[in-house]
Design an enzyme around this catalytic site. Structure first.
Site, PDB file in Angstrom:
ATOM      1  N   HIS A  41       0.827  -1.212   0.000  1.00 50.23           N
ATOM      2  CA  HIS A  41       0.000   0.000   0.000  1.00 50.23           C
ATOM      3  C   HIS A  41       0.859   1.260   0.000  1.00 50.23           C
ATOM      4  O   HIS A  41       0.591   2.207  -0.729  1.00 50.23           O
ATOM      5  CB  HIS A  41      -0.962  -0.009   1.190  1.00 50.23           C
ATOM      6  CG  HIS A  41      -2.138  -0.925   0.987  1.00 50.23           C
ATOM      7  ND1 HIS A  41      -2.060  -2.281   1.160  1.00 50.23           N
ATOM      8  CD2 HIS A  41      -3.409  -0.676   0.572  1.00 50.23           C
ATOM      9  CE1 HIS A  41      -3.236  -2.834   0.894  1.00 50.23           C
ATOM     10  NE2 HIS A  41      -4.073  -1.881   0.527  1.00 50.23           N
ATOM     11  N   LYS A  74      -9.267  -8.205   7.906  1.00 49.56           N
ATOM     12  CA  LYS A  74      -9.992  -8.436   9.154  1.00 49.56           C
ATOM     13  C   LYS A  74     -10.123  -7.142   9.941  1.00 49.56           C
ATOM     14  O   LYS A  74      -9.314  -6.227   9.779  1.00 49.56           O
ATOM     15  CB  LYS A  74      -9.306  -9.517   9.995  1.00 49.56           C
ATOM     16  CG  LYS A  74      -8.068  -9.063  10.742  1.00 49.56           C
ATOM     17  CD  LYS A  74      -7.660 -10.097  11.779  1.00 49.56           C
ATOM     18  CE  LYS A  74      -6.221  -9.882  12.245  1.00 49.56           C
ATOM     19  NZ  LYS A  74      -6.137  -9.025  13.435  1.00 49.56           N
TER      20      LYS A  74
END
Lengths: 197, 299
Positions: free
Chosen positions: A38, A104
């Site tokens: 990212h 998650k």
């Protein structure tokens, strides 16, 4: 319990049909990407592969290389906490046209807005379930950005019936927002009740 | 010389066994609590589904002898040793075992040089593994290991009381409020249902160390301090009524347990340190005989 089977890559029409709470089994190709990937893309580097309509999996797997054949095997691959990618995920949705994210713990408002704007979805996988999930990985197709270190690299995985739950849909709904506000309310009530008694 | 080598090799083998069992299986007291949590989740479909996946995962990891969770965490070694024990030699043998476990995929390459960003590739580096030594009167070596992942560690917290925002004063009621604040803030991000290790008092660093140390206690033990014992139960009961549930997707079980200890404090300070441990509560321990063979598993 109804389960939706989906083959990756997804069309945007299919994503639009998904709603918070849906249980989905994903088959096809997914790409791991966590903090390193990212940041790398945010810094303006070219994506090593076209990510259009693809799924990014927030995961740093344990991978063992067979020195003889050069083949990789994933020995454990559960999701990592997604919220760390909150500053970057919307950019991947806008600039790289990714279709979905698996992780998650859920993500924040910026990502939820981007899901609505760009027609994306957030899937929640069970944290810690590294064996159930790696069992559904049928093949390691390749790896990019190995210079970030093995857990941070972008692994291309072929999965079959990979179990996830939709917790943020493309219509602005987030199960995480709902449960957070309900649990806050509930705790306040419980503490007030104790104080009165 | 040969005798010395055999003893060393045996020690490294025993530590490797400890690492392997800790990465791939959960201790019995934790399994009991997870079974109980599973039996509670019948109303919420997502909670049921999540607990089924957790149970299947525990079984698979054991059968395959592979890591329960891909985040094999920080290796926290707690060593109780007799007088005259050579700590540096021990550390060297642990590092050998850790390297071997990493090569075999029992541990993930999990140690990153914070400044250069480079992964050391073998789980050895500044502060890795982490060691806590304690000299005891017994003539045997006790080694406990916790593998604590980053997801739950990121949810750990420290409060300085009084905390005006939470209306938490310097008493056990204030302590309760800040612990429950951590539960709400963590939601499913620490991989609920989790376990909290808590320390009331101490300075900032000792407080966190003691909070982690509370995680060495068995989940079915009873705190000898009756006030803390009551508080531990109360925290679990209230947390499980918030509806956060397994992985924060709703349900009946948010915490499997809460363990609270205390350290003395300065008159000026009142810290509450909280260590969040995920459901993949990997903790095992061994007692070694004179030849460094495993005599007994502790949990």
């Amino acid at each position: 319990m109804s389960v939706i089977n989906m083959n990756a890559p997804f069309t945007r029409d299919k994503i639009k049909k998904l709603k918070v709470g849906d249980i989905v089994l994903i088959s096809g190709k997914i790409f791991t990407g966590r903090d390193g990937v990212h940041k790398y893309l945010h810094d303006g580097n070219q994506a090593p592969v076209n990510l259009e309509d693809q799924i990014i999996y927030h995961c740093g797997p344990v991978v063992v290389k067979n020195e003889g054949t050069g083949e990789y095997t994933v020995t454990a691959a559960g999701p990592t906490t997604s919220i760390r990618e909150e500053p970057y995920e919307w950019e991947l949705m806008r600039d790289h046209n990714i279709a979905a994210v698996i992780g998650k713990g859920g993500m924040g408002e910026t990502t939820l807005d981007a899901c609505r704007k760009y027609g994306c979805v957030y899937f929640h996988a069970t944290g810690g379930a590294a064996q159930v999930l790696s069992d559904r990985i049928k093949k390691v197709e390749g790896v990019y950005l190995m210079e970030l270190g093995s857990p941070e690299a972008m692994w291309v995985l072929q999965v079959s019936r990979f179990p996830v739950v939709v917790t943020m849909d493309s219509h602005g709904n987030s199960l995480h927002v709902d449960i957070r506000s309900e649990s806050e309310k509930k705790l306040k009530e419980l503490l007030q009740k104790q104080e009165r008694s | 010389m040969l005798q010395m080598w055999i003893v060393k090799k045996q020690m490294a083998d025993s530590i490797y066994e400890l690492i392997k069992r800790t990465s791939t299986t959960l201790p019995g007291d934790v399994l009991d609590k997870i079974d109980k949590a599973s039996s509670m989740e019948n109303g919420n479909e997502r909670a049921r589904y999540t607990m089924d996946i957790i149970q299947e995962n525990i079984k698979l990891a054991k059968i395959k002898s592979l890591p329960l969770c891909q985040d094999t965490g920080t290796l926290l070694f707690y060593v109780n040793h007799p007088a005259g024990f050579i700590q540096n030699g021990f550390i060297q043998l642990v590092c050998e075992a850790v390297e071997k476990a990493t090569e075999e995929g029992i541990l993930r390459q999990n140690s990153v040089d914070t400044i250069s960003g480079k992964n050391t590739g073998n789980n050895i580096g500044r502060g890795h593994p982490s060691f806590h030594f304690h000299e005891h009167e017994k003539d045997e070596l006790e080694i406990r290991l916790i593998l604590k992942g980053g997801g739950c560690e990121n949810m750990s917290a420290q409060y300085s009381l009084p905390d005006t925002g939470l209306c938490a004063g310097r008493d056990l009621d204030g302590v309760k409020k800040v612990i429950l604040d951590t539960v709400i803030n963590s939601q499913g991000k620490g991989c609920a249902p989790g376990v909290l290790g808590v320390c009331i008092g101490g300075d900032r660093s000792n407080g966190h160390a003691e909070a982690k140390k509370q995680l060495l206690r068995r989940l079915d033990d009873k705190n000898v301090d009756s006030d803390l014992s009551y508080l531990e139960q109360e925290i679990v009961e209230i947390s499980n009524k918030t509806g956060i549930g397994p992985m924060g997707l709703g349900g009946e079980t948010t915490l499997l347990g809460c363990k609270i200890g205390s350290l003395n404090r300065l008159p000026a300070s009142y810290f509450v340190s909280i260590s969040y441990m995920c459901w993949a509560y990997r903790r095992h321990g061994i007692i070694l005989d004179k030849n460094h063979k495993i005599k007994k598993w502790i949990y």
